[in-house]
Design a protein around this motif. Structure first.
Motif, PDB file in Angstrom:
ATOM      1  N   VAL A  81       0.840  -1.210   0.000  1.00  0.00           N
ATOM      2  CA  VAL A  81       0.000   0.000   0.000  1.00  0.00           C
ATOM      3  C   VAL A  81       0.870   1.254   0.000  1.00  0.00           C
ATOM      4  N   GLU A  82       1.914   1.277   0.812  1.00  0.00           N
ATOM      5  CA  GLU A  82       2.808   2.443   0.857  1.00  0.00           C
ATOM      6  C   GLU A  82       3.502   2.650  -0.481  1.00  0.00           C
ATOM      7  N   ALA A  83       3.915   1.563  -1.132  1.00  0.00           N
ATOM      8  CA  ALA A  83       4.561   1.666  -2.439  1.00  0.00           C
ATOM      9  C   ALA A  83       3.588   2.214  -3.485  1.00  0.00           C
ATOM     10  N   VAL A  84       2.339   1.761  -3.468  1.00  0.00           N
ATOM     11  CA  VAL A  84       1.336   2.269  -4.414  1.00  0.00           C
ATOM     12  C   VAL A  84       1.085   3.753  -4.157  1.00  0.00           C
ATOM     13  N   LYS A  85       0.935   4.140  -2.900  1.00  0.00           N
ATOM     14  CA  LYS A  85       0.698   5.547  -2.569  1.00  0.00           C
ATOM     15  C   LYS A  85       1.842   6.431  -3.060  1.00  0.00           C
ATOM     16  N   GLU A  86       3.059   5.999  -2.809  1.00  0.00           N
ATOM     17  CA  GLU A  86       4.238   6.768  -3.204  1.00  0.00           C
ATOM     18  C   GLU A  86       4.343   6.898  -4.720  1.00  0.00           C
ATOM     19  N   LYS A  87       4.166   5.776  -5.423  1.00  0.00           N
ATOM     20  CA  LYS A  87       4.270   5.800  -6.887  1.00  0.00           C
ATOM     21  C   LYS A  87       3.115   6.565  -7.531  1.00  0.00           C
ATOM     22  N   ALA A  88       1.910   6.468  -6.958  1.00  0.00           N
ATOM     23  CA  ALA A  88       0.760   7.198  -7.506  1.00  0.00           C
ATOM     24  C   ALA A  88       1.000   8.700  -7.413  1.00  0.00           C
ATOM     25  N   LEU A  89       1.515   9.155  -6.295  1.00  0.00           N
ATOM     26  CA  LEU A  89       1.805  10.572  -6.117  1.00  0.00           C
ATOM     27  C   LEU A  89       2.913  11.013  -7.076  1.00  0.00           C
ATOM     28  N   LYS A  90       3.945  10.207  -7.204  1.00  0.00           N
ATOM     29  CA  LYS A  90       5.061  10.514  -8.103  1.00  0.00           C
ATOM     30  C   LYS A  90       4.597  10.584  -9.561  1.00  0.00           C
ATOM     31  N   GLU A  91       3.790   9.620  -9.983  1.00  0.00           N
ATOM     32  CA  GLU A  91       3.295   9.596 -11.365  1.00  0.00           C
ATOM     33  C   GLU A  91       2.377  10.782 -11.658  1.00  0.00           C
ATOM     34  N   TYR A  92       1.526  11.120 -10.703  1.00  0.00           N
ATOM     35  CA  TYR A  92       0.627  12.263 -10.904  1.00  0.00           C
ATOM     36  C   TYR A  92       1.442  13.554 -11.019  1.00  0.00           C
ATOM     37  N   ASN A  93       2.420  13.718 -10.139  1.00  0.00           N
ATOM     38  CA  ASN A  93       3.251  14.920 -10.180  1.00  0.00           C
ATOM     39  C   ASN A  93       4.008  15.021 -11.497  1.00  0.00           C
ATOM     40  N   ALA A  94       4.509  13.894 -12.010  1.00  0.00           N
ATOM     41  CA  ALA A  94       5.202  13.886 -13.300  1.00  0.00           C
ATOM     42  C   ALA A  94       4.222  14.232 -14.422  1.00  0.00           C
ATOM     43  N   PHE A  95       3.024  13.708 -14.366  1.00  0.00           N
ATOM     44  CA  PHE A  95       1.981  13.981 -15.379  1.00  0.00           C
ATOM     45  C   PHE A  95       1.593  15.456 -15.348  1.00  0.00           C
ATOM     46  N   ALA A  96       1.451  16.030 -14.143  1.00  0.00           N
ATOM     47  CA  ALA A  96       1.003  17.412 -13.986  1.00  0.00           C
ATOM     48  C   ALA A  96       2.150  18.419 -14.129  1.00  0.00           C
TER      49      ALA A  96
END
Length: 99
Positions: A81-96
């Motif tokens: 869960v922590e890995a998904v949360k971290e990667k989701a935030l990272k991917e969104y920030n890269a997208f935005a």
């Protein structure tokens, strides 16, 4: 990183965290399903509903990932869960374009 969850009645769920998506394989007694969920659209803050932890999209159209709480064990579950949360935030920030 992989998380495999087994349920006596509902079958097996397998979640595989890749670079920019989570691949989900569900094997139930009478059906099999596979899907990919892009990390850039996941809200990194999951919601606990009944005995499940759900990751919704950023526009709240319903859960895109739904995990059984603490299965197979709390340590593996929390690490995934922590890995998904971290990667989701990272991917969104890269997208935005947020650094």
């Amino acid at each position: 990183m992989k998380l495999v969850q087994k349920h006596i009645l509902k079958g097996t769920q397998e979640f595989e965290l890749l670079d920019d998506e989570v691949r989900v394989r569900i094997k139930a007694p009478f059906k099999e399903k596979e899907k990919s969920v892009p990390l850039s659209i996941l809200n990194p803050e999951p919601v606990i509903e009944n005995s499940r932890l759900n990751f919704h999209s950023r526009v709240k159209c319903g859960p895109l990932l739904s995990l059984y709480l603490d299965k197979p064990n709390a340590k593996e579950f929390n690490a995934f869960v922590e890995a998904v949360k971290e990667k989701a935030l990272k991917e969104y920030n890269a997208f935005a374009g947020i650094k």
